[in-house]
Design a protein around this motif. Structure first.
Motif, PDB file in Angstrom:
ATOM      1  N   ILE A   1       0.862  -1.186   0.000  1.00  0.00           N
ATOM      2  CA  ILE A   1       0.000   0.000   0.000  1.00  0.00           C
ATOM      3  C   ILE A   1       0.898   1.236   0.000  1.00  0.00           C
ATOM      4  O   ILE A   1       1.973   1.238   0.579  1.00  0.00           O
ATOM      5  CB  ILE A   1      -0.974   0.023   1.200  1.00  0.00           C
ATOM      6  CG1 ILE A   1      -0.226  -0.010   2.543  1.00  0.00           C
ATOM      7  CG2 ILE A   1      -1.969  -1.130   1.106  1.00  0.00           C
ATOM      8  CD1 ILE A   1      -1.121   0.228   3.757  1.00  0.00           C
ATOM      9  N   GLY A   2       0.439   2.278  -0.682  1.00  0.00           N
ATOM     10  CA  GLY A   2       1.241   3.501  -0.771  1.00  0.00           C
ATOM     11  C   GLY A   2       2.478   3.323  -1.622  1.00  0.00           C
ATOM     12  O   GLY A   2       3.567   3.780  -1.264  1.00  0.00           O
ATOM     13  N   CYS A   3       2.314   2.696  -2.782  1.00  0.00           N
ATOM     14  CA  CYS A   3       3.479   2.378  -3.623  1.00  0.00           C
ATOM     15  C   CYS A   3       4.062   3.590  -4.326  1.00  0.00           C
ATOM     16  O   CYS A   3       5.187   3.529  -4.833  1.00  0.00           O
ATOM     17  CB  CYS A   3       3.103   1.316  -4.648  1.00  0.00           C
ATOM     18  SG  CYS A   3       1.917   1.881  -5.907  1.00  0.00           S
ATOM     19  N   GLY A   4       3.304   4.704  -4.406  1.00  0.00           N
ATOM     20  CA  GLY A   4       3.813   5.869  -5.112  1.00  0.00           C
ATOM     21  C   GLY A   4       4.092   5.565  -6.573  1.00  0.00           C
ATOM     22  O   GLY A   4       3.301   4.912  -7.240  1.00  0.00           O
TER      23      GLY A   4
ATOM     24  N   ALA B   1       0.597  -3.777  -6.126  1.00  0.00           N
ATOM     25  CA  ALA B   1       1.037  -2.504  -5.556  1.00  0.00           C
ATOM     26  C   ALA B   1      -0.074  -1.475  -5.710  1.00  0.00           C
ATOM     27  O   ALA B   1      -0.595  -1.281  -6.813  1.00  0.00           O
ATOM     28  CB  ALA B   1       2.313  -2.026  -6.242  1.00  0.00           C
ATOM     29  N   THR B   2      -0.435  -0.817  -4.619  1.00  0.00           N
ATOM     30  CA  THR B   2      -1.570   0.105  -4.638  1.00  0.00           C
ATOM     31  C   THR B   2      -1.182   1.488  -4.118  1.00  0.00           C
ATOM     32  O   THR B   2      -0.240   1.652  -3.349  1.00  0.00           O
ATOM     33  CB  THR B   2      -2.724  -0.429  -3.767  1.00  0.00           C
ATOM     34  OG1 THR B   2      -2.347  -0.369  -2.379  1.00  0.00           O
ATOM     35  CG2 THR B   2      -3.086  -1.858  -4.140  1.00  0.00           C
ATOM     36  N   ASP B   3      -1.952   2.460  -4.562  1.00  0.00           N
ATOM     37  CA  ASP B   3      -1.818   3.824  -4.064  1.00  0.00           C
ATOM     38  C   ASP B   3      -3.161   4.515  -4.223  1.00  0.00           C
ATOM     39  O   ASP B   3      -3.933   4.187  -5.148  1.00  0.00           O
ATOM     40  CB  ASP B   3      -0.737   4.591  -4.829  1.00  0.00           C
ATOM     41  CG  ASP B   3      -0.239   5.806  -4.059  1.00  0.00           C
ATOM     42  OD1 ASP B   3       0.837   5.709  -3.431  1.00  0.00           O
ATOM     43  OD2 ASP B   3      -0.919   6.846  -4.070  1.00  0.00           O
ATOM     44  N   PHE B   4      -3.457   5.465  -3.357  1.00  0.00           N
ATOM     45  CA  PHE B   4      -4.717   6.193  -3.447  1.00  0.00           C
ATOM     46  C   PHE B   4      -4.719   7.173  -4.610  1.00  0.00           C
ATOM     47  O   PHE B   4      -5.758   7.461  -5.198  1.00  0.00           O
ATOM     48  CB  PHE B   4      -4.985   6.945  -2.142  1.00  0.00           C
ATOM     49  CG  PHE B   4      -6.325   7.640  -2.108  1.00  0.00           C
ATOM     50  CD1 PHE B   4      -7.482   6.936  -1.832  1.00  0.00           C
ATOM     51  CD2 PHE B   4      -6.424   9.003  -2.363  1.00  0.00           C
ATOM     52  CE1 PHE B   4      -8.714   7.565  -1.806  1.00  0.00           C
ATOM     53  CE2 PHE B   4      -7.654   9.641  -2.351  1.00  0.00           C
ATOM     54  CZ  PHE B   4      -8.804   8.917  -2.068  1.00  0.00           C
ATOM     55  N   ASP B   5      -3.537   7.671  -4.962  1.00  0.00           N
ATOM     56  CA  ASP B   5      -3.386   8.720  -5.970  1.00  0.00           C
ATOM     57  C   ASP B   5      -3.329   8.126  -7.370  1.00  0.00           C
ATOM     58  O   ASP B   5      -2.387   7.420  -7.726  1.00  0.00           O
ATOM     59  CB  ASP B   5      -2.111   9.516  -5.672  1.00  0.00           C
ATOM     60  CG  ASP B   5      -2.038  10.812  -6.446  1.00  0.00           C
ATOM     61  OD1 ASP B   5      -2.519  10.862  -7.593  1.00  0.00           O
ATOM     62  OD2 ASP B   5      -1.487  11.794  -5.897  1.00  0.00           O
TER      63      ASP B   5
ATOM     64  N   PHE C   1      -0.278  -2.753 -10.752  1.00  0.00           N
ATOM     65  CA  PHE C   1      -0.536  -1.540  -9.989  1.00  0.00           C
ATOM     66  C   PHE C   1      -2.026  -1.231 -10.035  1.00  0.00           C
ATOM     67  O   PHE C   1      -2.650  -1.286 -11.100  1.00  0.00           O
ATOM     68  CB  PHE C   1       0.262  -0.366 -10.557  1.00  0.00           C
ATOM     69  CG  PHE C   1       1.750  -0.507 -10.365  1.00  0.00           C
ATOM     70  CD1 PHE C   1       2.355  -0.077  -9.202  1.00  0.00           C
ATOM     71  CD2 PHE C   1       2.539  -1.080 -11.354  1.00  0.00           C
ATOM     72  CE1 PHE C   1       3.732  -0.215  -9.020  1.00  0.00           C
ATOM     73  CE2 PHE C   1       3.913  -1.231 -11.187  1.00  0.00           C
ATOM     74  CZ  PHE C   1       4.504  -0.792 -10.016  1.00  0.00           C
ATOM     75  N   ARG C   2      -2.587  -0.893  -8.863  1.00  0.00           N
ATOM     76  CA  ARG C   2      -4.016  -0.607  -8.764  1.00  0.00           C
ATOM     77  C   ARG C   2      -4.258   0.578  -7.837  1.00  0.00           C
ATOM     78  O   ARG C   2      -3.573   0.735  -6.820  1.00  0.00           O
ATOM     79  CB  ARG C   2      -4.787  -1.809  -8.206  1.00  0.00           C
ATOM     80  CG  ARG C   2      -4.795  -3.022  -9.082  1.00  0.00           C
ATOM     81  CD  ARG C   2      -5.554  -4.175  -8.466  1.00  0.00           C
ATOM     82  NE  ARG C   2      -6.929  -3.801  -8.105  1.00  0.00           N
ATOM     83  CZ  ARG C   2      -7.817  -4.669  -7.623  1.00  0.00           C
ATOM     84  NH1 ARG C   2      -7.486  -5.940  -7.450  1.00  0.00           N
ATOM     85  NH2 ARG C   2      -9.029  -4.278  -7.327  1.00  0.00           N
ATOM     86  N   GLN C   3      -5.234   1.399  -8.204  1.00  0.00           N
ATOM     87  CA  GLN C   3      -5.668   2.451  -7.294  1.00  0.00           C
ATOM     88  C   GLN C   3      -6.473   1.801  -6.170  1.00  0.00           C
ATOM     89  O   GLN C   3      -7.311   0.920  -6.412  1.00  0.00           O
ATOM     90  CB  GLN C   3      -6.531   3.476  -8.038  1.00  0.00           C
ATOM     91  CG  GLN C   3      -6.826   4.746  -7.267  1.00  0.00           C
ATOM     92  CD  GLN C   3      -7.976   4.611  -6.267  1.00  0.00           C
ATOM     93  OE1 GLN C   3      -8.809   3.727  -6.397  1.00  0.00           O
ATOM     94  NE2 GLN C   3      -8.021   5.484  -5.291  1.00  0.00           N
ATOM     95  N   ALA C   4      -6.211   2.205  -4.936  1.00  0.00           N
ATOM     96  CA  ALA C   4      -6.928   1.621  -3.799  1.00  0.00           C
ATOM     97  C   ALA C   4      -6.841   2.547  -2.594  1.00  0.00           C
ATOM     98  O   ALA C   4      -5.860   3.268  -2.403  1.00  0.00           O
ATOM     99  CB  ALA C   4      -6.359   0.256  -3.441  1.00  0.00           C
ATOM    100  N   ASP C   5      -7.879   2.500  -1.785  1.00  0.00           N
ATOM    101  CA  ASP C   5      -7.939   3.214  -0.515  1.00  0.00           C
ATOM    102  C   ASP C   5      -7.460   2.254   0.565  1.00  0.00           C
ATOM    103  O   ASP C   5      -8.082   1.214   0.802  1.00  0.00           O
ATOM    104  CB  ASP C   5      -9.381   3.653  -0.254  1.00  0.00           C
ATOM    105  CG  ASP C   5      -9.555   4.406   1.056  1.00  0.00           C
ATOM    106  OD1 ASP C   5      -8.618   4.427   1.880  1.00  0.00           O
ATOM    107  OD2 ASP C   5     -10.656   4.965   1.261  1.00  0.00           O
ATOM    108  N   ALA C   6      -6.368   2.583   1.233  1.00  0.00           N
ATOM    109  CA  ALA C   6      -5.785   1.682   2.236  1.00  0.00           C
ATOM    110  C   ALA C   6      -6.723   1.415   3.406  1.00  0.00           C
ATOM    111  O   ALA C   6      -6.583   0.395   4.088  1.00  0.00           O
ATOM    112  CB  ALA C   6      -4.475   2.268   2.755  1.00  0.00           C
ATOM    113  N   SER C   7      -7.682   2.309   3.633  1.00  0.00           N
ATOM    114  CA  SER C   7      -8.620   2.113   4.736  1.00  0.00           C
ATOM    115  C   SER C   7      -9.893   1.384   4.313  1.00  0.00           C
ATOM    116  O   SER C   7     -10.792   1.168   5.123  1.00  0.00           O
ATOM    117  CB  SER C   7      -8.985   3.459   5.373  1.00  0.00           C
ATOM    118  OG  SER C   7      -9.612   4.312   4.429  1.00  0.00           O
TER     119      SER C   7
END
Length: 206
Positions: free
Chosen positions: A60-63, A82-86, A103-109
């Motif tokens: 999470i938060g892979c940037g 690998a995920t990131d919110f942005d 790589f995927r967009q995702a909300d860690a919460s």
């Protein structure tokens, strides 16, 4: 007083307009070549603890994917999600995609993965960006398999009021002790740790 007022404006603008995304200044810094070099150097200690594993791995938060490449090199048999919110960061990171790195967009919460999916998890300088960081810790516990390890690098921002007011929304900062306590509360066992203001942890799902 003026400085505090300006800091409050920056803080609320940051989270109203960008929520969990980085500001343009932070994005510029994080995406720089200097940052790449620093991240590799900074993570050298926790990466020494990473044990080889097969199966699926979550970051999470892979940037832009710099840390993802480090993980891939360390775990040559793993399939990495690998995920990131942005969205913009994910778009940049996709140049590093391979047959075993997606790589995927995702909300860690609010992760959209099933329970007990991943053998290992990684979160490098991520939780302090998440407004509901406690929920993100809980989500990582949920999606890891039993005995799965979570490798973390984080910042204890709470003792530094300047950073709290200028950069971070209050719920997303913590002391090192608070972070450790939350890991244990959701069911992780802290196996190893080190560092001070910037600290690393190896936690195991029990």
């Amino acid at each position: 007083r003026i400085l505090h007022a300006f800091a409050d404006i920056v803080k609320y603008t940051y989270f109203i307009l960008l929520f969990m995304k980085m500001s343009w200044i932070e994005t510029l810094v994080v995406n720089s070549r200097v940052s790449d070099i620093w991240r590799k150097w900074s993570l050298r200690r926790v990466m020494r603890e990473v044990q080889d594993v097969k199966g699926q791995v979550l970051e999470i938060g892979c940037g832009k994917g710099t840390t993802t490449k480090l993980i891939a090199n360390k775990l040559p048999s793993a399939r990495i999600v690998a995920t990131d919110f942005d969205d913009a960061q994910i778009l940049t990171a996709k140049c590093h995609a391979t047959s075993r790195i997606i790589f995927r967009q995702a909300d860690a919460s609010a992760l959209l993965f099933k329970n007990n999916t991943f053998a290992v998890g990684f979160a490098f300088l991520t939780f302090h960006h998440v407004p509901n960081w406690k929920k993100a810790v809980s989500e990582m516990y949920r999606v890891l398999k039993p005995n799965g390890r979570l490798y973390i690098e984080e910042l204890a921002l709470k003792p530094f009021p300047f950073f709290k007011h200028l950069f971070m929304h209050a719920p997303s900062i913590f002391t090192k002790q608070e972070f450790f306590a939350e890991l244990q509360k959701v069911g992780f066992r802290v196996e190893k740790f080190g560092g001070g203001y910037k600290f690393w942890i190896v936690a195991v799902k029990e």
